[in-house]
Write a protein that holds these residues in place. Structure first.
Motif, short mmCIF file in Angstrom:
data_model
loop_
_atom_site.label_atom_id
_atom_site.label_comp_id
_atom_site.label_asym_id
_atom_site.label_seq_id
_atom_site.Cartn_x
_atom_site.Cartn_y
_atom_site.Cartn_z
N LEU A 28 0.82 -1.08 0.10
CA LEU A 28 -0.02 0.03 0.10
C LEU A 28 0.97 1.23 -0.02
CD1 LEU A 28 -2.83 1.17 0.22
CD2 LEU A 28 -2.89 0.94 2.56
N ALA A 29 1.90 1.19 0.70
CA ALA A 29 3.05 2.44 0.68
C ALA A 29 3.56 2.70 -0.57
CB ALA A 29 4.12 2.21 1.81
N GLY A 44 -4.19 9.37 2.30
CA GLY A 44 -4.96 8.53 2.93
C GLY A 44 -4.20 7.03 2.79
N SER A 45 -3.65 6.75 1.71
CA SER A 45 -3.21 5.21 1.45
C SER A 45 -1.72 5.31 2.35
CB SER A 45 -2.86 4.99 0.15
OG SER A 45 -3.85 4.98 -0.43
N ALA A 46 -0.97 6.34 2.32
CA ALA A 46 0.24 6.42 2.94
C ALA A 46 -0.02 6.31 4.52
CB ALA A 46 0.89 7.61 2.65
N ALA A 47 -0.88 7.15 4.93
CA ALA A 47 -1.50 7.11 6.58
C ALA A 47 -2.04 5.69 6.79
CB ALA A 47 -2.42 8.20 6.78
N LEU A 48 -2.46 5.15 6.17
CA LEU A 48 -3.18 3.66 6.31
C LEU A 48 -1.92 2.66 6.36
CD1 LEU A 48 -5.61 1.97 7.14
CD2 LEU A 48 -5.94 1.64 4.56
N ALA A 49 -0.87 3.01 5.34
CA ALA A 49 0.26 2.09 5.40
C ALA A 49 1.27 2.17 6.42
CB ALA A 49 0.97 2.37 3.92
N VAL A 50 1.49 3.45 6.98
CA VAL A 50 2.16 3.72 8.15
C VAL A 50 1.47 2.92 9.52
CG1 VAL A 50 2.96 5.59 9.70
CG2 VAL A 50 3.35 5.92 7.21
N MET A 51 0.19 3.40 9.67
CA MET A 51 -0.62 2.89 10.54
C MET A 51 -0.19 1.16 10.53
SD MET A 51 -3.98 4.76 11.00
CE MET A 51 -4.90 3.66 11.22
N GLY A 52 -0.40 0.42 9.54
CA GLY A 52 -0.34 -1.02 9.42
C GLY A 52 1.03 -1.54 9.58
N ILE A 53 1.96 -0.70 9.13
CA ILE A 53 3.54 -1.11 9.41
C ILE A 53 3.83 -0.90 11.05
CG2 ILE A 53 5.98 -0.58 9.05
CD1 ILE A 53 4.86 0.18 6.11
N VAL A 54 3.48 0.26 11.48
CA VAL A 54 3.70 0.38 12.90
C VAL A 54 3.22 -0.75 13.66
CG1 VAL A 54 3.34 1.78 15.06
CG2 VAL A 54 4.13 2.69 12.67
N TYR A 55 1.50 -0.74 13.66
CA TYR A 55 1.00 -1.74 14.49
C TYR A 55 1.49 -3.35 14.46
CZ TYR A 55 -2.91 -4.39 16.77
OH TYR A 55 -3.62 -5.13 17.62
#
Length: 166
Positions: A28-29, A44-55
């Motif tokens: 996604l990133a 939006g995709s970048a924010a979701l990708a960051v959230m997914g990678i961190v979590y």
């Protein structure tokens, strides 16, 4: 002495799912940087990708560490009290309040995994972290068991009524 342990197969399943989600977040990133033309979709995709990678990155590291450990013990208690992570005993009458904090996303997308908090009479807290190694059903089951144990064995709780929340 009662020992709360995690199931290695559950941890292995969570590790594999988190690895797949990390790969999906990386994809996604990549799409956010290279493929998506619209700026709002890109953000939006970048924010979701960051959230997914961190979590899921944190979940993967926790589960990998749990798989490498020889013993699958999370915490221990017995008739005399609960044991801190360093092995010190906290007697049941010293426990004033018991709470469960369930998994949620904290500041900067950091995961806060389910943990049990015992508030002592002197104002200190003993925190037992599950690191999301238990299933939701196991975490709720142990929360009920510990709530009953604190209610039955804590002298303050017997005098003033139940102060516990789950």
């Amino acid at each position: 002495m009662i020992t709360i342990v995690y199931n290695r197969m559950t941890v292995m399943r969570k590790m594999m799912i988190s690895l797949l989600c990390i790969m999906g977040s990386i994809g996604l990133a990549y799409a956010a940087v290279v493929k998506i033309p619209d700026i709002m979709w890109k953000l939006g995709s970048a924010a979701l990708a960051v959230m997914g990678i961190v979590y899921f990155g944190r979940l993967f590291s926790v589960t990998l560490r749990a798989m490498v450990r020889k013993q699958s013990e999370l915490f221990v208690y017995d008739e005399s009290g609960i044991y801190k992570e360093n092995g010190d005993l906290v007697p049941w009458p010293n426990i004033e309040h018991f709470t469960v904090v369930y998994t949620r996303i904290g500041i900067l997308f950091q995961p806060i995994f389910t943990h049990y908090v015992f508030k002592l009479k002197n104002g200190e807290q003993v925190v037992w972290h599950t690191y999301d190694l238990l299933t939701d059903e196991e975490a709720k089951q142990w929360a009920r068991v510990l709530q009953e144990a604190v209610a039955a064995r804590g002298s303050l709780n017997r005098r003033t009524g139940s102060n516990m929340s789950v």
